[in-house]
Design an enzyme around this catalytic site. Structure first.
Site, PDB file in Angstrom:
ATOM      1  N   GLU A 214       1.347  -0.664  -5.146  1.00 26.10           N
ATOM      2  CA  GLU A 214       0.198   0.323  -5.307  1.00 26.10           C
ATOM      3  C   GLU A 214       1.162   1.750  -5.517  1.00 26.10           C
ATOM      4  OE1 GLU A 214      -3.090   2.906  -3.677  1.00 26.10           O
ATOM      5  OE2 GLU A 214      -2.133   2.106  -2.061  1.00 26.10           O
TER       6      GLU A 214
ATOM      7  N   ASP B  33       0.902  -1.077  -0.201  1.00 33.13           N
ATOM      8  CA  ASP B  33       0.252  -0.256  -0.179  1.00 33.13           C
ATOM      9  C   ASP B  33       0.730   1.403   0.221  1.00 33.13           C
ATOM     10  OD1 ASP B  33      -2.358   1.808   0.082  1.00 33.13           O
ATOM     11  OD2 ASP B  33      -1.977   1.912   2.606  1.00 33.13           O
TER      12      ASP B  33
END
Length: 632
Positions: free
Chosen positions: A368, A315
């Site tokens: 990401e 993330d």
């Protein structure tokens, strides 16, 4: 003490200090042990380098520190204690006395189990009791080439996929219950993987698991750590891969967590210009500290090696790479070369991905990353960061901006759907329509679509068809495959009753067919990373807002022709150029009968010598298979 079994040796401490103890989680935390006198008990170890003193307190000593002071191990910053007082399941914390006189009660950073929120203590547990049954899956995936394989990922938030009407406030399914229901759905639809949001323990439901306090503990919201092992094991036995969201970018300020762990900035950068995210109100890991880097890299390996997961979606990578991410001028610290790149974070990623590939080549890492940072998926030896895949956020943005437009205005934005093909091979991409796109007043995927109710479903069908044919692996968030109307809300389950409505059921069936075609024909995925695998037939038909392209296989067999009409105007005799002569067999079209074969005629169209014609409905799609005679 019999240190050969679990206790920290000088070698352990050396490797930890170097940042290369990849199984440090077997030594830090709480572990069942036997001391030199043959007494069974538990061994505790914690890193708190600037603490004045550390005690273990818990259920077993009535949360009193007397007689439970830990011993400092030289200059390592590690404290240890052996005691026969605890039993399995007991709650505990570390009582840390700071050098400025404060008393801090901290959860164990390496604990494998935590109390159910709002309680915050760690629990003693044994991860070695579970007997795995997924040998066949592990063996199969060890030799799989993911880049050449189909990957259709179903993104799931376990607490809100379905809710039980059992009288509890949360209505959570357990890991074991969810395994059965979720696997059946994923298998029926044809997804290859699930990606789980928020599994590592976190205190606040509204963070969705992206503000972690227990990096080594599956959240207790849905059961025990061995329950989660069962969940992964069951998925593997059903042929489904499991990817976890992983958050090494930041952590919350909760008093029981990592923030100022020993009274000072232990896990975070000391300078707030590097150590705090002003937008998120969270702390940033100090990747330059070898012990912190070791904590995180071992954690990534932990989920793969102890819980058998198949990959990690990392993330907020951009927030780690850019020193000025979310910061105004004067409120960030340049690197030693005067730039805005975090050199320590770059080295962290290279280290992480290199060791993951060496120890667990079956596991993938996914970034990401929302910018054009070069070399995200390039190898570290070539100056890259070494990720297996990168989310294609640019494609996602352009796709959604185009899809939201009234069809009347799409012709002036035709380039939004073709631009991604200009950089599709610069990284190993995954095309994503994730949870972030259906929250915070962004509307559900269905309600992003223009037009009346039926038009919205038609738009989604043609949009999903374009997505499934475009180069890149695929990810769809739960609910999007049947047209969830409401935005996602972690407090409630999906509106499964909508499958009883004709339009929703039709969309659901259509997407299932797309997944079947995607997995069945290797042209869809074999050459995702190579321009040879994709060819525009007509990328410039902006007046009619129709796109046509081909996906090629390496041997030229069962290549696919995609045609997507993004307007409500039917083309009763639509002609499209094709790569070669021969038969074109229809696989998917809502008007023509599947299996219909159309023979290419020698009639120039779209710059091709041969072409075919057929009825293309309003918002119509067509997928044909053919053998490309131009590929030997």
């Amino acid at each position: 003490m019999n240190r050969d079994k679990v206790f920290l040796t000088e070698g352990d401490r050396y490797l930890f200090g170097m940042g290369t103890h990849y199984e440090i989680y077997e030594k830090m935390g709480a572990h069942k042990a036997v001391n030199e006198d043959g007494v069974e008990g538990y061994y505790f170890a914690v890193w708190a380098p600037r603490a004045a003193a550390v005690y273990v307190v818990g259920d077993f000593n009535n949360w009193r520190s007397d007689g439970f002071e830990m011993t400092r191990l030289g200059s390592s910053g590690i404290f240890e204690l052996f005691t026969d007082a605890p039993k399995d399941g007991d709650c505990y914390k570390y009582l840390i006395l700071t050098k400025d006189g404060r008393s801090l009660y901290k959860a164990d950073p390496y604990a494998n189990y935590a109390q159910l929120r709002p309680d915050t203590a760690s629990r003693i547990t044994d991860l070695n009791s579970y007997v795995w049954k997924d040998d066949a899956w592990i063996s199969k995936t060890e030799s799989r080439e993911y880049w050449k394989s189909p990957m259709a990922i179903y993104e799931v938030q376990l607490g809100s996929w379905k809710k039980k009407n059992d009288g509890t406030e949360d209505g959570f399914y357990t890991y074991r219950e969810m395994a059965v229901e979720l696997a059946a759905y994923v298998k029926e639809m044809g997804y290859t993987h699930i990606e789980l949001m928020g599994i590592a323990e976190y205190p606040y439901d509204g963070s969705w698991g992206y503000q972690v306090t227990g990096y080594y503990a599956p959240t207790s919201r849905y059961g025990t750590p061995t329950d989660f092992m069962y969940f992964v094991d069951y998925m593997h036995q059903k042929g489904i891969g499991v990817i976890l969201d992983w958050v090494p970018a930041h952590f919350p300020r909760d008093a029981h967590g990592l923030a100022e762990f020993d009274g000072t900035c232990t896990y975070e950068y000391a300078d707030p210009r590097k150590g705090e995210h002003p937008d998120w109100g969270t702390k940033v890991f100090d990747y330059g500290k070898t012990e912190v880097s070791n904590f995180l890299i071992a954690n990534a390996l932990f989920w793969v090696e102890k819980f058998h997961v198949d990959g990690l979606r990392v993330d907020a990578v951009a927030s780690m790479l850019y020193l000025d991410y979310g910061r105004t001028n004067g409120n960030w610290v340049p690197n030693k070369y005067g730039g805005n790149g975090n050199l320590e974070a770059m080295e962290f990623f290279r280290h992480l991905n290199s060791i993951m590939n060496i120890r667990n080549p079956r596991a993938i890492t996914i970034a990401e990353e929302s910018t054009a940072w070069p070399g995200i998926t390039a190898g570290p030896d070539n100056g890259g960061l070494g990720f297996s895949f990168k989310w294609n956020m640019g494609w996602m943005h352009d796709f959604l901006e185009y899809m939201k437009l009234d069809p009347l205005f799409r012709k002036n934005n035709h380039h939004k759907m073709t631009f991604a093909s200009s950089y599709a091979y610069s990284e190993n991409y995954i095309l994503v329509l994730s949870h972030d796109e259906v929250v915070h007043l962004k509307c559900s995927m269905l309600n992003k679509m223009p037009g009346l109710f039926d038009d919205k479903f038609a738009n989604l069908k043609v949009g999903y068809t374009f997505m499934m044919g475009h180069p890149g692996k695929k990810l769809l968030f739960m609910g999007q495959d049947f047209g969830q109307i409401n935005e996602w809300n972690e407090k409630v389950g999906l509106d499964w009753h909508l499958l009883n409505e004709p339009q929703h059921n039709s969309l659901h069936t259509y997407f299932k067919e797309l997944l079947t075609i995607y997995k069945k024909y290797k042209a869809n995925y074999e050459y995702d990373q190579y321009p040879e695998g994709f060819e525009w037939i007509n990328a410039d038909d902006m007046d009619r807002s129709i796109y046509s392209f081909v996906r090629n296989s390496s041997d030229g067999k069962d290549c696919l022709l995609y045609v997507c009409n993004f307007t409500p105007v039917a083309r009763d005799d639509y002609r499209v150029g094709v790569p070669c002569s021969g038969k074109y067999t229809l696989l998917l079209n809502e008007k023509l009968e599947k299996g219909t074969a159309i023979k290419a005629v020698k009639s120039e169209c779209d710059g091709k010598e041969y072409s075919i014609s057929f009825a293309l409905p309003a918002y119509g799609t067509a997928i044909f298979k053919f053998n490309n005679k131009n590929i030997s």
